[in-house]
Write an enzyme that holds these catalytic residues in place. Structure first.
Site, PDB file in Angstrom:
ATOM      1  N   TYR A 164       0.840  -1.199   0.000  1.00  0.00           N
ATOM      2  CA  TYR A 164       0.000   0.000   0.000  1.00  0.00           C
ATOM      3  C   TYR A 164       0.882   1.258   0.000  1.00  0.00           C
ATOM      4  O   TYR A 164       0.661   2.193  -0.778  1.00  0.00           O
ATOM      5  CB  TYR A 164      -0.904  -0.031   1.242  1.00  0.00           C
ATOM      6  CG  TYR A 164      -1.956   1.057   1.315  1.00  0.00           C
ATOM      7  CD1 TYR A 164      -3.178   0.918   0.662  1.00  0.00           C
ATOM      8  CD2 TYR A 164      -1.731   2.224   2.048  1.00  0.00           C
ATOM      9  CE1 TYR A 164      -4.146   1.907   0.744  1.00  0.00           C
ATOM     10  CE2 TYR A 164      -2.690   3.213   2.128  1.00  0.00           C
ATOM     11  CZ  TYR A 164      -3.902   3.054   1.477  1.00  0.00           C
ATOM     12  OH  TYR A 164      -4.866   4.045   1.563  1.00  0.00           O
ATOM     13  N   LYS A 168       1.065   4.134  -2.844  1.00  0.00           N
ATOM     14  CA  LYS A 168       0.683   5.524  -2.563  1.00  0.00           C
ATOM     15  C   LYS A 168       1.849   6.494  -2.786  1.00  0.00           C
ATOM     16  O   LYS A 168       1.638   7.619  -3.236  1.00  0.00           O
ATOM     17  CB  LYS A 168       0.125   5.643  -1.142  1.00  0.00           C
ATOM     18  CG  LYS A 168      -1.231   4.943  -0.953  1.00  0.00           C
ATOM     19  CD  LYS A 168      -2.331   5.522  -1.849  1.00  0.00           C
ATOM     20  CE  LYS A 168      -3.723   5.019  -1.470  1.00  0.00           C
ATOM     21  NZ  LYS A 168      -4.775   5.562  -2.350  1.00  0.00           N
ATOM     22  N   ILE A 197      -9.622   8.460   8.073  1.00  0.00           N
ATOM     23  CA  ILE A 197     -10.960   8.947   7.734  1.00  0.00           C
ATOM     24  C   ILE A 197     -11.953   7.798   7.963  1.00  0.00           C
ATOM     25  O   ILE A 197     -11.668   6.647   7.606  1.00  0.00           O
ATOM     26  CB  ILE A 197     -11.032   9.386   6.240  1.00  0.00           C
ATOM     27  CG1 ILE A 197      -9.876  10.332   5.871  1.00  0.00           C
ATOM     28  CG2 ILE A 197     -12.382  10.013   5.921  1.00  0.00           C
ATOM     29  CD1 ILE A 197      -9.867  11.688   6.501  1.00  0.00           C
TER      30      ILE A 197
HETATM   31  P1  NAI Z   1     -14.031   2.815   0.876  1.00  0.00           P
HETATM   32  O1  NAI Z   1     -13.720   1.367   1.041  1.00  0.00           O
HETATM   33  O2  NAI Z   1     -15.124   3.407   1.675  1.00  0.00           O
HETATM   34  O3  NAI Z   1     -14.265   3.145  -0.657  1.00  0.00           O
HETATM   35  C1  NAI Z   1     -13.448   2.631  -1.670  1.00  0.00           C
HETATM   36  C2  NAI Z   1     -14.301   2.334  -2.889  1.00  0.00           C
HETATM   37  O4  NAI Z   1     -13.421   1.882  -3.926  1.00  0.00           O
HETATM   38  C3  NAI Z   1     -15.328   1.210  -2.645  1.00  0.00           C
HETATM   39  O5  NAI Z   1     -16.616   1.652  -3.026  1.00  0.00           O
HETATM   40  C4  NAI Z   1     -14.835   0.064  -3.520  1.00  0.00           C
HETATM   41  O6  NAI Z   1     -15.885  -0.711  -4.073  1.00  0.00           O
HETATM   42  C5  NAI Z   1     -14.079   0.822  -4.601  1.00  0.00           C
HETATM   43  N1  NAI Z   1     -13.114  -0.052  -5.285  1.00  0.00           N
HETATM   44  C6  NAI Z   1     -12.239  -0.926  -4.750  1.00  0.00           C
HETATM   45  N2  NAI Z   1     -11.566  -1.569  -5.723  1.00  0.00           N
HETATM   46  C7  NAI Z   1     -12.027  -1.075  -6.897  1.00  0.00           C
HETATM   47  C8  NAI Z   1     -11.743  -1.338  -8.262  1.00  0.00           C
HETATM   48  N3  NAI Z   1     -10.846  -2.272  -8.618  1.00  0.00           N
HETATM   49  N4  NAI Z   1     -12.420  -0.645  -9.204  1.00  0.00           N
HETATM   50  C9  NAI Z   1     -13.328   0.287  -8.854  1.00  0.00           C
HETATM   51  N5  NAI Z   1     -13.673   0.556  -7.595  1.00  0.00           N
HETATM   52  C10 NAI Z   1     -13.017  -0.105  -6.622  1.00  0.00           C
HETATM   53  O7  NAI Z   1     -12.634   3.536   1.194  1.00  0.00           O
HETATM   54  P2  NAI Z   1     -12.197   5.071   1.273  1.00  0.00           P
HETATM   55  O8  NAI Z   1     -11.503   5.211   2.552  1.00  0.00           O
HETATM   56  O9  NAI Z   1     -13.278   5.999   0.922  1.00  0.00           O
HETATM   57  O10 NAI Z   1     -11.067   5.079   0.135  1.00  0.00           O
HETATM   58  C11 NAI Z   1     -10.980   6.047  -0.886  1.00  0.00           C
HETATM   59  C12 NAI Z   1      -9.519   6.335  -1.174  1.00  0.00           C
HETATM   60  O11 NAI Z   1      -8.930   6.970  -0.040  1.00  0.00           O
HETATM   61  C13 NAI Z   1      -8.653   5.103  -1.445  1.00  0.00           C
HETATM   62  O12 NAI Z   1      -7.770   5.371  -2.520  1.00  0.00           O
HETATM   63  C14 NAI Z   1      -7.891   4.925  -0.151  1.00  0.00           C
HETATM   64  O13 NAI Z   1      -6.662   4.253  -0.352  1.00  0.00           O
HETATM   65  C15 NAI Z   1      -7.698   6.358   0.278  1.00  0.00           C
HETATM   66  N6  NAI Z   1      -7.393   6.584   1.690  1.00  0.00           N
HETATM   67  C16 NAI Z   1      -8.255   6.202   2.690  1.00  0.00           C
HETATM   68  C17 NAI Z   1      -7.971   6.501   4.012  1.00  0.00           C
HETATM   69  C18 NAI Z   1      -8.919   6.191   5.141  1.00  0.00           C
HETATM   70  O14 NAI Z   1      -8.532   6.366   6.312  1.00  0.00           O
HETATM   71  N7  NAI Z   1     -10.125   5.748   4.903  1.00  0.00           N
HETATM   72  C19 NAI Z   1      -6.727   7.196   4.371  1.00  0.00           C
HETATM   73  C20 NAI Z   1      -5.902   7.554   3.256  1.00  0.00           C
HETATM   74  C21 NAI Z   1      -6.235   7.257   1.968  1.00  0.00           C
END
Ligand code: NAI
Length: 260
Positions: A164, A168, A197
């Site tokens: 990861y 990133k 988050i």
């Molecule tokens: P989340 O799990 O709520 O949403 C992620 C979405 O991406 C889901 O709806 C999932 O179905 C979709 N997804 C996963 N693989 C996929 C693929 N191959 N094709 C299309 N869609 C796909 O997670 P969140 O936290 O909203 O994540 C959003 C971004 O933020 C990600 O890039 C994550 O790495 C990043 N992030 C999240 C943090 C956190 O604390 N939640 C912190 C830092 C970065």
């Protein structure tokens, strides 16, 4: 004020924004915010029910949205999705590369290679593929905007999350490189580094561990709300944000600033 004293636009009304991973968490919050601001929102995600739910909510609230099921690791599906979105909503002005997964593995674990490949594919390779697929539209826009969601893991590292973290950090490098290469087309490219988050990704962490982490590591002593990240994404997408490019911006409650 009856007369404005400034002239740069803070409106994304009628702009077409494509958001990946928009069925949950930050992607969903970003879709809602752009819809609230009058943008035409392409809601894309792996999860068909999630896509439909977000589109329904936006339409019920009076906004404009089109849903497309899209796995960002599938190059053919990306091309098809972009063609469909262009047909339904018009050419893309703003790309938000947000889709993501957790991908941790100790370096000596037998599954490491598999997790590494998946992490790079979902979190990094997909972002350049989406950019290339939207590039003609972004060039034609005259105010093209790319916002890549990285992480505080794109700036530093946590234990046992090498795939990861590497992916990133790659997003940060991709962002800077694209900013340098696409400036000539007036396309800005920036990355956001969210801290902890509350989303689908962090939902499974027991609440007491979440609280402990947030109190110890962030200046604001709490997890962030997905909408708090979405507002930065919107800001970077504004026509007025025309001189911000190649920036790597933490939205992390002070996590990267804190050193005690
Ligand atoms: P989340 O799990 O709520 O949403 C992620 C979405 O991406 C889901 O709806 C999932 O179905 C979709 N997804 C996963 N693989 C996929 C693929 N191959 N094709 C299309 N869609 C796909 O997670 P969140 O936290 O909203 O994540 C959003 C971004 O933020 C990600 O890039 C994550 O790495 C990043 N992030 C999240 C943090 C956190 O604390 N939640 C912190 C830092 C970065």
């Amino acid at each position: 004020m009856t007369n404005r004293l400034t002239h740069r636009s803070r409106s994304v009304a009628n702009k077409v924004v494509l958001i990946t991973g928009a069925a949950s968490g930050m992607g969903r919050a970003t879709a809602f915010l752009f819809a609230d601001e009058g943008a035409r929102v392409a809601v894309t995600d792996l999860n068909p029910d999630g896509v439909q739910a977000v589109v329904d909510e936006i339409r019920t609230a009076g906004g404009t949205a089109h849903g497309t099921v899209l796995d960002v690791t599938d190059p053919t599906a990306i091309e098809q999705a972009i063609a469909e979105i262009r047909h339904e909503l018009g050419p893309i002005d703003i790309l938000v590369n947000n889709a993501g997964i957790t991908a941790g593995s100790p370096i000596d674990d037998p599954s490491f290679d598999q997790v590494w490949d998946l992490a790079l594919n979902v979190l990094l390779t997909s972002q350049q593929r989406l950019v290339r697929a939207c590039l003609d539209d972004l060039k034609a826009s005259g105010e093209g905007r790319i916002i890549n969601i990285a992480s505080t893991e794109g700036i530093s590292a946590q234990r046992n999350a090498t795939p990861y973290t590497a992916a990133k950090h790659g997003v940060v490098g991709l962002t800077r490189s694209l900013a340098v290469n696409l400036g000539v087309f007036k396309i800005t490219v920036n990355a956001i580094c969210p801290g902890p988050i509350l989303t689908g990704m962090t939902d499974e962490i027991p609440p007491d561990l979440r609280d402990q982490f947030a109190r110890r590591r962030t200046a604001l002593r709490r997890y962030g709300d997905p909408e708090e990240v979405a507002h930065m994404t919107l800001n970077l997408a504004l026509p007025a944000s025309s001189y911000i490019t190649g920036a790597i911006i933490p939205v992390d409650g002070g996590l990267t600033a804190k050193n005690d």
